[in-house]
Design a protein around this motif. Sequence first.
Motif, PDB file in Angstrom:
ATOM      1  N   SER A 189       0.806  -1.227   0.000  1.00 13.29           N
ATOM      2  CA  SER A 189       0.000   0.000   0.000  1.00 13.29           C
ATOM      3  C   SER A 189       0.834   1.270   0.000  1.00 13.29           C
ATOM      4  N   ALA A 190       2.055   1.198   0.547  1.00 12.43           N
ATOM      5  CA  ALA A 190       2.902   2.390   0.624  1.00 12.43           C
ATOM      6  C   ALA A 190       3.831   2.531  -0.580  1.00 12.43           C
ATOM      7  N   LEU A 191       3.638   1.686  -1.593  1.00 13.40           N
ATOM      8  CA  LEU A 191       4.551   1.649  -2.731  1.00 13.40           C
ATOM      9  C   LEU A 191       3.883   2.153  -4.004  1.00 13.40           C
ATOM     10  N   ASP A 192       4.706   2.646  -4.936  1.00 12.17           N
ATOM     11  CA  ASP A 192       4.179   3.074  -6.230  1.00 12.17           C
ATOM     12  C   ASP A 192       3.842   1.841  -7.066  1.00 12.17           C
ATOM     13  N   PRO A 193       3.041   1.998  -8.149  1.00  8.80           N
ATOM     14  CA  PRO A 193       2.582   0.838  -8.917  1.00  8.80           C
ATOM     15  C   PRO A 193       3.705  -0.041  -9.468  1.00  8.80           C
ATOM     16  N   LYS A 194       4.779   0.560  -9.996  1.00  8.25           N
ATOM     17  CA  LYS A 194       5.870  -0.236 -10.555  1.00  8.25           C
ATOM     18  C   LYS A 194       6.554  -1.061  -9.467  1.00  8.25           C
ATOM     19  N   THR A 195       6.802  -0.436  -8.323  1.00  9.36           N
ATOM     20  CA  THR A 195       7.445  -1.148  -7.211  1.00  9.36           C
ATOM     21  C   THR A 195       6.523  -2.228  -6.663  1.00  9.36           C
ATOM     22  N   THR A 196       5.225  -1.929  -6.614  1.00 12.43           N
ATOM     23  CA  THR A 196       4.246  -2.923  -6.169  1.00 12.43           C
ATOM     24  C   THR A 196       4.342  -4.187  -7.000  1.00 12.43           C
ATOM     25  N   LEU A 197       4.410  -4.036  -8.319  1.00  7.14           N
ATOM     26  CA  LEU A 197       4.496  -5.204  -9.195  1.00  7.14           C
ATOM     27  C   LEU A 197       5.763  -6.015  -8.925  1.00  7.14           C
ATOM     28  N   SER A 198       6.871  -5.318  -8.670  1.00  5.16           N
ATOM     29  CA  SER A 198       8.128  -6.033  -8.412  1.00  5.16           C
ATOM     30  C   SER A 198       8.050  -6.813  -7.096  1.00  5.16           C
ATOM     31  N   ILE A 199       7.390  -6.247  -6.090  1.00  3.42           N
ATOM     32  CA  ILE A 199       7.236  -6.940  -4.806  1.00  3.42           C
ATOM     33  C   ILE A 199       6.299  -8.144  -4.965  1.00  3.42           C
ATOM     34  N   LEU A 200       5.242  -7.978  -5.737  1.00  2.00           N
ATOM     35  CA  LEU A 200       4.328  -9.099  -5.970  1.00  2.00           C
ATOM     36  C   LEU A 200       5.026 -10.222  -6.722  1.00  2.00           C
ATOM     37  N   GLU A 201       5.874  -9.875  -7.676  1.00  2.00           N
ATOM     38  CA  GLU A 201       6.639 -10.896  -8.392  1.00  2.00           C
ATOM     39  C   GLU A 201       7.579 -11.626  -7.448  1.00  2.00           C
ATOM     40  N   LEU A 202       8.180 -10.895  -6.518  1.00  5.28           N
ATOM     41  CA  LEU A 202       9.061 -11.519  -5.535  1.00  5.28           C
ATOM     42  C   LEU A 202       8.273 -12.489  -4.658  1.00  5.28           C
ATOM     43  N   LEU A 203       7.097 -12.074  -4.198  1.00  2.76           N
ATOM     44  CA  LEU A 203       6.280 -12.952  -3.364  1.00  2.76           C
ATOM     45  C   LEU A 203       5.855 -14.207  -4.127  1.00  2.76           C
ATOM     46  N   LYS A 204       5.505 -14.053  -5.405  1.00  2.00           N
ATOM     47  CA  LYS A 204       5.145 -15.222  -6.210  1.00  2.00           C
ATOM     48  C   LYS A 204       6.334 -16.162  -6.366  1.00  2.00           C
ATOM     49  N   ASP A 205       7.517 -15.594  -6.555  1.00  2.00           N
ATOM     50  CA  ASP A 205       8.721 -16.403  -6.700  1.00  2.00           C
ATOM     51  C   ASP A 205       9.004 -17.187  -5.420  1.00  2.00           C
ATOM     52  N   ILE A 206       8.869 -16.523  -4.279  1.00  2.00           N
ATOM     53  CA  ILE A 206       9.073 -17.185  -2.990  1.00  2.00           C
ATOM     54  C   ILE A 206       8.045 -18.288  -2.789  1.00  2.00           C
ATOM     55  N   ASN A 207       6.804 -18.008  -3.171  1.00  2.00           N
ATOM     56  CA  ASN A 207       5.746 -19.010  -3.061  1.00  2.00           C
ATOM     57  C   ASN A 207       6.077 -20.249  -3.891  1.00  2.00           C
ATOM     58  N   ARG A 208       6.559 -20.038  -5.105  1.00  2.00           N
ATOM     59  CA  ARG A 208       6.898 -21.169  -5.974  1.00  2.00           C
ATOM     60  C   ARG A 208       8.102 -21.944  -5.446  1.00  2.00           C
ATOM     61  N   ARG A 209       9.107 -21.226  -4.999  1.00  2.00           N
ATOM     62  CA  ARG A 209      10.338 -21.873  -4.549  1.00  2.00           C
ATOM     63  C   ARG A 209      10.169 -22.635  -3.240  1.00  2.00           C
ATOM     64  N   LEU A 210       9.455 -22.025  -2.311  1.00  2.00           N
ATOM     65  CA  LEU A 210       9.394 -22.558  -0.959  1.00  2.00           C
ATOM     66  C   LEU A 210       8.086 -23.267  -0.632  1.00  2.00           C
ATOM     67  N   GLY A 211       7.088 -23.130  -1.513  1.00  2.00           N
ATOM     68  CA  GLY A 211       5.779 -23.707  -1.210  1.00  2.00           C
ATOM     69  C   GLY A 211       5.122 -23.073  -0.008  1.00  2.00           C
ATOM     70  N   LEU A 212       5.437 -21.817   0.222  1.00  2.00           N
ATOM     71  CA  LEU A 212       4.982 -21.101   1.407  1.00  2.00           C
ATOM     72  C   LEU A 212       3.526 -20.664   1.243  1.00  2.00           C
ATOM     73  N   THR A 213       2.708 -20.942   2.239  1.00  2.00           N
ATOM     74  CA  THR A 213       1.324 -20.475   2.238  1.00  2.00           C
ATOM     75  C   THR A 213       1.307 -18.988   2.569  1.00  2.00           C
ATOM     76  N   MET A 214       0.612 -18.196   1.755  1.00  2.00           N
ATOM     77  CA  MET A 214       0.586 -16.750   1.949  1.00  2.00           C
ATOM     78  C   MET A 214      -0.846 -16.251   2.092  1.00  2.00           C
ATOM     79  N   VAL A 215      -1.032 -15.317   3.019  1.00  2.00           N
ATOM     80  CA  VAL A 215      -2.318 -14.647   3.196  1.00  2.00           C
ATOM     81  C   VAL A 215      -2.074 -13.156   3.068  1.00  2.00           C
ATOM     82  N   LEU A 216      -2.717 -12.525   2.080  1.00  2.00           N
ATOM     83  CA  LEU A 216      -2.532 -11.098   1.842  1.00  2.00           C
ATOM     84  C   LEU A 216      -3.822 -10.365   2.128  1.00  2.00           C
ATOM     85  N   ILE A 217      -3.729  -9.267   2.872  1.00  2.00           N
ATOM     86  CA  ILE A 217      -4.889  -8.388   2.976  1.00  2.00           C
ATOM     87  C   ILE A 217      -4.577  -7.101   2.211  1.00  2.00           C
ATOM     88  N   THR A 218      -5.603  -6.565   1.574  1.00  2.00           N
ATOM     89  CA  THR A 218      -5.411  -5.394   0.729  1.00  2.00           C
ATOM     90  C   THR A 218      -6.750  -4.729   0.477  1.00  2.00           C
TER      91      THR A 218
END
Length: 343
Positions: free
Chosen positions: A169-198
Amino acid sequence: MIKVDNLQKVYQTNGKSIVALENIDLEITQGEIFGIIGYSGAGKSTLIRCFNMLETPTSGNIIIDNQDITRLSTTQLREKRKEIGMIFQHFNLLSARTVRGNIAYPLEIAGMKKADINKRVDELIHLVGLTNQADSYPAQLSGGQKQRVGIARAIANNPKVLLCDEATSALDPKTTLSILELLKDINRRLGLTMVLITHEMEVIKNICDRVAVIDQGQIAELGTVLQLFSQPKTKIAHEFLKQVTHVEVPEEILANFASKDSATHKLLQLSFLGETTSNPVISDMIKTHDIDINILHGQINRIQDTPYGTLVMTVEGAPENISNALKYLKENNIRIEVLTNGL
């Protein structure tokens, strides 16, 4: 992985009971990225803070990895929280520690040996793409870099669940996308269950598998993200979809169209999902239903790997022909929103 049964949270304020959460039932599966979307005050932050008992539920159960965390002792809960990482909207970094020091902090608290801490911190710094900032302090980092530190710190102890409290929420749109890509990558690599509120549907669209829409402390709608986009059932779900699908039609066009006969003229926004984005549905509709259309706006985006398109157009013709044309669109799984009917 996570099961919530009949969860309720009631606050007592000035002798009054304020219901923050009521009758919450959820199941989140292992490795899933699950979104919770709602407006400010809807109860989403309270809900996610119940998942690690930062908020104590008034009643109900929260079972994480086959263990009911609402029944744990203080000592047991302290141990369980090592399995539940959390990242925050405002990063919450320690200003006097470097990137390396911030990531190392939870490992130090856990009593890990120094050599093992250094090895783990090196792995995490590489994972989140901060190799060149390892010795920088938070004041020297951008917002996106700070959140990368927050993510690395949250997963340092190899949690089974990662909670994300308005993480972009505190990030600009371009940075937001990069953070979401990082979270997706972590999810794929680690099989980590994620809960996001937004409160941003763009976040849900880009990363989540399923989503719960929360309104006034209750789950208003629950399903896959594709289901929400293709078949929203509630008013609040429609409102959130407008964040990413609604097109602002110029006032002069709306004013001109509003003066036309509603029986023979309609201004529509159509939504296409999946294979319907590539099928010649509009062309077939024109040929078979004897109507005229004028396309005002069109675009195609993606919901993860699925194409999602919107089209704004006018439709003119005999009332029966228009009715049959709209029926044809619905039969082809195209969602229709009437922007104005005319007079």
